[in-house]
Design an enzyme around this catalytic site. Structure first.
Site, mmCIF file in Angstrom:
data_model
loop_
_atom_site.group_PDB
_atom_site.id
_atom_site.type_symbol
_atom_site.label_atom_id
_atom_site.label_comp_id
_atom_site.label_asym_id
_atom_site.label_seq_id
_atom_site.Cartn_x
_atom_site.Cartn_y
_atom_site.Cartn_z
ATOM 1 N N HIS A 64 0.842 -1.202 0.000
ATOM 2 C CA HIS A 64 0.000 0.000 0.000
ATOM 3 C C HIS A 64 0.872 1.245 0.000
ATOM 4 O O HIS A 64 1.932 1.281 0.612
ATOM 5 C CB HIS A 64 -0.972 0.006 1.185
ATOM 6 N N ASP A 66 -0.604 4.213 0.816
ATOM 7 C CA ASP A 66 -1.194 5.157 1.766
ATOM 8 C C ASP A 66 -0.543 5.042 3.145
ATOM 9 O O ASP A 66 0.026 4.014 3.507
ATOM 10 C CB ASP A 66 -2.707 4.967 1.879
ATOM 11 N N ASP A 95 6.259 1.769 7.221
ATOM 12 C CA ASP A 95 4.945 1.206 6.893
ATOM 13 C C ASP A 95 4.288 1.996 5.775
ATOM 14 O O ASP A 95 3.538 2.930 6.033
ATOM 15 C CB ASP A 95 4.078 1.222 8.150
ATOM 16 N N GLU A 125 -5.171 0.809 2.513
ATOM 17 C CA GLU A 125 -4.911 -0.305 3.429
ATOM 18 C C GLU A 125 -5.044 0.167 4.868
ATOM 19 O O GLU A 125 -5.514 -0.565 5.737
ATOM 20 C CB GLU A 125 -3.512 -0.878 3.188
ATOM 21 N N GLU A 126 -4.637 1.404 5.121
ATOM 22 C CA GLU A 126 -4.713 1.942 6.484
ATOM 23 C C GLU A 126 -6.133 2.345 6.856
ATOM 24 O O GLU A 126 -6.423 2.586 8.021
ATOM 25 C CB GLU A 126 -3.782 3.150 6.625
ATOM 26 N N GLU A 154 4.976 -5.877 3.958
ATOM 27 C CA GLU A 154 4.770 -5.210 5.253
ATOM 28 C C GLU A 154 6.018 -5.369 6.123
ATOM 29 O O GLU A 154 6.755 -6.354 6.003
ATOM 30 C CB GLU A 154 3.572 -5.833 5.980
ATOM 31 N N HIS A 339 3.506 4.007 12.472
ATOM 32 C CA HIS A 339 2.436 4.874 12.977
ATOM 33 C C HIS A 339 2.919 5.804 14.097
ATOM 34 O O HIS A 339 2.098 6.514 14.689
ATOM 35 C CB HIS A 339 1.231 4.057 13.479
#
Length: 365
Positions: A64, A66, A95, A125-126, A154, A339
């Site tokens: 991903h 995003d 990430d 995805e998030e 990932e 994150h």
């Protein structure tokens, strides 16, 4: 261009879910020689890149573009990547734009593959994740072009690069219990039905309860309380109801019906409502699968580390490949700041990740 250069460019895109901020177009231009198909569904952008070298197996890399919002407190601009002490700092560096950069470069550099290489990228995805990779796989299924094997990049490693491959994930079941009572004056508890007191009588049987003992690759399915609330935040009125929210990351030994049965057993005799939702189901790729074996070999050759096969963590888009019967593994850089404020990735890990994917492609046959 080297993998670190591509990563640096990707990190400049402010691709907060579901906005790709132009990253997909940049990737399309970079991956010349690959056929590009864009799917945009409800504001979510997906890109499928494909190159057929021969009639052999179809290997897909997925990820991903995003990222989650940056938050406050960064020491630098989260969308202006900086290099410092062997790391790149930016939102999405771990990430998972590092993984995306690594497989883009590995696929672009491939020259002697005997089958088909493809890439699936999504901008969702998030977020809810329902209009991204899942829709791309539906599209490929309709075309008769589902991959035979898949790698999702990932971040999987824990303490050392190469120490973990994800070969599956637990499922996720969300629950809400609303215990109903009768509100009243705290001085006259005999005239009330206090749902907080009712909950207290059984809470130890529910909170933290293991529905199973786990299996070879899965931890036990534990009931985890995530929220409790009720009442009016005053000291002289008993609550009319108490709401408990919980989550179960379930192994392959427990399912939706097991959670429902146990909840009904614990709260039998109460006046309550139960809402359960299965967010995702557990999956496991056979440890003897070709993709697991070859990924292990590639990691060991490049890093010198023998990876553990893991199913830890939350959900990922790998679950969608499993849903379509595609053997899938996840492998990427160390996961210690995803994150978080001042997210960063080790430059050496990004370079080694590219080499792992390059080795996998070159030795797939």
């Amino acid at each position: 261009m080297e993998v670190v250069d591509i990563l640096t460019e990707l990190l400049k895109f402010k691709s907060i879910t579901p906005d790709d901020d132009g990253a997909m177009n940049y990737i399309d231009m970079f991956m010349d020689g690959f056929e590009a198909e864009f799917l945009e569904i409800n504001g979510v952008k997906n890109l499928i890149l494909t190159k057929k070298f021969g009639d052999g197996a179809h290997l897909c890399f997925a990820g991903h573009i995003d990222v989650v919002p940056a938050g406050v407190g960064w020491e630098s601009d989260p969308f202006e990547p900086i290099q410092k002490d062997g790391y790149i700092y930016a939102r999405g560096s771990q990430d998972m734009k590092s993984g995306v950069a690594a497989f883009l470069c590995a696929c672009k550099d491939a020259s002697d593959f005997k089958g088909t290489l493809s890439i699936i990228l999504t901008s969702d995805e998030e977020g809810d994740g329902i209009y991204g990779t899942l829709e791309a796989l539906k599209f490929l299924e309709q075309k008769g072009s589902l991959p035979d094997f898949a790698v999702v990049a990932e971040p999987t490693c824990t303490a050392k690069f190469g120490d973990a491959i994800k070969v599956g994930r637990r499922g996720s079941i969300n629950g809400v219990i609303n215990i109903k009572g009768r509100q009243g004056h705290a001085a006259y508890p005999e005239k009330c039905v206090n749902p907080a007191h009712q909950l207290a009588s059984v809470f130890s049987d529910f909170a933290g309860y293991n529905l199973d003992s786990g299996s070879k690759y899965f931890k036990e399915s534990k009931i985890v309380i995530t929220d409790i609330r009720g009442g009016m935040e005053v000291t002289n009125v008993t609550p009319a109801n108490v709401k408990i929210m919980f989550n179960v990351r379930n192994s392959d030994l427990s399912d939706y019906e097991d959670v429902k049965r146990y909840t009904e057993y614990v709260f039998h005799g109460f006046d309550y409502e139960l809402s359960l939702k299965q967010g995702s189901k557990p999956f496991l790729t056979d440890e003897n699968s070709k993709i697991v074996s070859l990924m292990r070999q590639s990691i060991e050759k490049i890093s010198g580390v023998s990876p553990e096969l893991s199913t830890s963590g939350g959900t990922s888009d790998a679950r969608y490949f499993a849903q379509f019967g595609v053997p899938v593994v996840e492998f990427g850089v160390i996961n210690d700041r995803i994150h978080a404020i001042n997210e960063r990735v080790c430059i050496k890990e990004v370079e080694d990740l590219y080499l792992v994917f390059k080795e996998l492609i070159e030795n797939f046959y």
